[in-house]
Motif scaffolding. Structure first.
Motif, short mmCIF file in Angstrom:
data_model
loop_
_atom_site.label_atom_id
_atom_site.label_comp_id
_atom_site.label_asym_id
_atom_site.label_seq_id
_atom_site.Cartn_x
_atom_site.Cartn_y
_atom_site.Cartn_z
N ILE A 257 58.89 82.13 33.59
CA ILE A 257 57.84 81.57 34.44
C ILE A 257 58.38 80.38 35.24
O ILE A 257 58.20 80.30 36.46
CB ILE A 257 56.62 81.16 33.60
CG1 ILE A 257 55.97 82.39 32.97
CG2 ILE A 257 55.60 80.41 34.46
CD1 ILE A 257 54.81 82.09 32.05
N ILE A 261 58.80 80.22 39.29
CA ILE A 261 58.14 79.18 40.08
C ILE A 261 59.16 78.36 40.87
O ILE A 261 58.96 78.06 42.05
CB ILE A 261 57.31 78.27 39.16
CG1 ILE A 261 56.10 79.04 38.60
CG2 ILE A 261 56.84 77.02 39.90
CD1 ILE A 261 55.34 78.29 37.52
N TYR A 298 57.18 89.60 36.08
CA TYR A 298 56.02 88.74 35.96
C TYR A 298 54.84 89.56 35.46
O TYR A 298 54.82 90.78 35.58
CB TYR A 298 55.68 88.10 37.31
CG TYR A 298 55.31 89.09 38.38
CD1 TYR A 298 53.98 89.43 38.60
CD2 TYR A 298 56.30 89.73 39.13
CE1 TYR A 298 53.64 90.36 39.56
CE2 TYR A 298 55.96 90.66 40.09
CZ TYR A 298 54.64 90.97 40.30
OH TYR A 298 54.30 91.90 41.23
N TYR A 302 50.35 87.12 37.80
CA TYR A 302 51.15 86.54 38.87
C TYR A 302 51.14 87.39 40.14
O TYR A 302 51.90 87.13 41.07
CB TYR A 302 52.59 86.32 38.39
CG TYR A 302 52.72 85.13 37.48
CD1 TYR A 302 52.97 83.86 37.99
CD2 TYR A 302 52.55 85.27 36.12
CE1 TYR A 302 53.06 82.77 37.16
CE2 TYR A 302 52.64 84.18 35.27
CZ TYR A 302 52.89 82.93 35.80
OH TYR A 302 52.97 81.84 34.97
N ASP A 305 50.47 85.38 43.13
CA ASP A 305 51.67 84.64 43.54
C ASP A 305 52.61 85.56 44.31
O ASP A 305 53.25 85.15 45.28
CB ASP A 305 52.39 84.08 42.31
CG ASP A 305 51.60 82.96 41.65
OD1 ASP A 305 50.99 82.17 42.37
OD2 ASP A 305 51.60 82.90 40.41
N TYR A 306 52.71 86.80 43.85
CA TYR A 306 53.54 87.81 44.53
C TYR A 306 53.06 87.99 45.97
O TYR A 306 53.86 88.02 46.91
CB TYR A 306 53.46 89.12 43.76
CG TYR A 306 54.32 90.24 44.30
CD1 TYR A 306 55.60 90.45 43.80
CD2 TYR A 306 53.84 91.10 45.28
CE1 TYR A 306 56.39 91.49 44.29
CE2 TYR A 306 54.61 92.14 45.77
CZ TYR A 306 55.89 92.33 45.27
OH TYR A 306 56.66 93.35 45.76
#
Length: 495
Positions: A257, A261, A298, A302, A305-306
């Protein structure tokens, strides 16, 4: 050790404590615990507040901070207390209790009224004429002499806990990192940087790699935020250096993670750097880091976020004029956002719902530049307006300003294409609304960007509308406002 003794000596010179009760002399002074975080009281509207975490822990309580719910939980044995920021209601051992004054965040730290400690923890609070506070156990004697002012002393029947600064080491670093994270979360950037810096100065990557990487990543985040406010090139280069330091510790296997990030943050940092330098190579580096982050496995959580990373890649490709690659990335981001919007319930998770709408608005905006379709403009506007139902000027002022600036850009593009007879006026209206937040003092770079865009729009109007001279004067005025900020390091941000 020399540094520690120097600090200790300084404290002894400026802050001496004598413990005296009816049957003991000053020789009974005992120090059975050291606290490595400064204990400062604060006075707000006549109420004295003390830092909750340090006071609770000194009294033997375990403390946890839940950032999502903005609450502090203190546990000791079978006792459990819950306090929330800006709420006069607390849960004490399962029962609702009304406080005289609400707990609050002050300078990025959780503070509670000192009378709450006395009322709910069975401790007594003693004051002296110099403004010192002694929080003591019930059987503690009341005769105390403190040579100093404005200190907080945690006292027990057989001794006193002094607020002594210790040098940061691998054992104590996480307390300071926790404080720095809260400061950053509350947008107290300078103090957060100082805390992260103190950790990095006192521990090594070899001795405590995880804490070191945490500090480097956090400090990088702080400088990334600062880069969007002032000295863009200098601050974003500092952020990049810190992220690269952190990424040398993290790995996809051991810290997936944090690795994910930090790679994403490096991509975004190079994207910001490209805006300040105009270098295509910085955009290519941004894309490379985005690709590396997407290669990390992930969880489903997530996926948004992708989508955000795909949007950023599409934005970078668009700046490089790689339209097909930009279209591919932006379309994928759009599809993910739209899919998640169908699953997200506004009533149960309004913040995530608004985040998806925000992402959709930004993605539709870039697609409108590629496709030249009015439909994407309308969909972007609709998504932004939905976002504003949650991201209000009171709750999320920066997001509010960014959304209105984005809507201004959309109307401005329409005006340049001759779409919509009132596009010019609407663009100016949106830009001016964003300036209610983007002040010259607080957000100088954003202030300059908006004024530059307004100047560009007025120049267009000076050629296409009847009132040529008036629009030219307004353009000149807007450009002059932008020039108050532009310097050699930031001129590419405006272009």
């Amino acid at each position: 050790m020399l540094k520690f003794y120097a600090i200790l000596l300084t404290l002894c010179l400026v802050f001496m404590v004598q413990f005296i009760n009816s049957s003991a002399s000053s020789s009974n002074l005992k120090t059975d615990k050291s606290i490595n975080i400064e204990l400062n009281k604060k006075v707000v509207e006549g109420t004295v507040y003390v830092p909750a975490k340090e006071v609770f822990e000194s009294l033997g309580w375990e403390v946890a901070w839940v950032s999502k719910d903005k609450m502090l939980i203190a546990v000791k044995g079978n006792k459990k207390n819950i306090l929330k920021i800006d709420s006069k209601e607390a849960i004490i051992n399962g029962e609702n209790v009304e406080l005289n004054n609400a707990a609050r965040i002050i300078d990025g730290k959780f503070y509670i009224p000192v009378d709450f400690v006395a009322q709910q923890f069975g401790e007594k609070v003693i004051w002296d004429k110099n403004g010192n506070i002694i929080i003591a156990s019930p059987d503690f004697g009341s005769n105390v002499i403190i040579n100093g002012q404005g200190n907080i002393i945690i006292a027990k029947a057989k001794g006193i806990i002094l607020d002594i600064f210790e040098p940061i080491n691998s054992d104590t670093a996480y307390d300071l990192l926790s404080t720095a994270d809260i400061l950053l979360e509350n947008n107290n950037i300078p103090e957060a940087i100082e805390k992260y810096k103190k950790v990095l100065e006192n521990i090594s990557k070899e001795e405590s790699p995880t804490a070191y990487a945490h500090a480097a990543k956090g400090m990088g985040n702080a400088y990334s935020i600062l880069a969007q406010i002032k000295d863009s090139k200098t601050n974003i280069e500092r952020a990049i250096s810190l992220y690269e330091d952190a990424i040398s510790v993290y790995s996809a296997e051991n810290n997936p993670i944090d690795y994910f990030i930090t790679l994403n943050n490096l991509g975004s940092a190079y994207k910001i750097l490209a805006e300040t330098t105009g270098r295509n190579n910085d955009l290519l580096k941004a894309i490379n880091y985005y690709k590396k982050s997407l290669a990390v496995e992930y969880t489903e959580g997530y996926a948004l976020d992708y989508a955000f990373i795909k949007y950023n890649m599409g934005s970078a490709y668009l700046k490089l004029k790689h339209k097909n690659l930009a279209m591919e990335c932006l379309t994928e981001a759009k599809d993910i956002y739209e899919s998640y919007l169908e699953k997200c319930d506004f009533d149960n998770d309004s913040y995530t719902w608004s985040s998806i709408q925000y992402g959709l608005g930004n993605t539709y905006k870039l697609l409108s530049k590629l496709m030249l379709k009015k439909g994407y403009v309308e969909r972007a506007m609709a998504a932004y307006n939905e976002t504003l139902k949650i991201r209000s000027i009171e709750s999320y002022p920066f997001d509010y300003a960014d959304i209105h600036r984005s809507m201004g850009e959309l109307y401005s593009d329409m005006a340049k294409r001759g779409i919509g007879k009132d596009s010019f006026e609407k663009a100016l209206e949106e830009y001016k609304e964003s300036l209610n937040i983007y002040s010259l003092e607080k957000y100088p770079i954003h202030y300059a960007k908006v004024n530059y865009d307004m100047g560009d729009l007025y120049m267009l109007a000076s050629y296409t509308q009847e009132d040529e001279l008036s629009n030219f004067i307004k353009a000149n005025r807007a450009f002059r406002e932008a020039m108050k900020v532009i310097n050699k390091n930031e001129i590419q941000v405006i272009k």
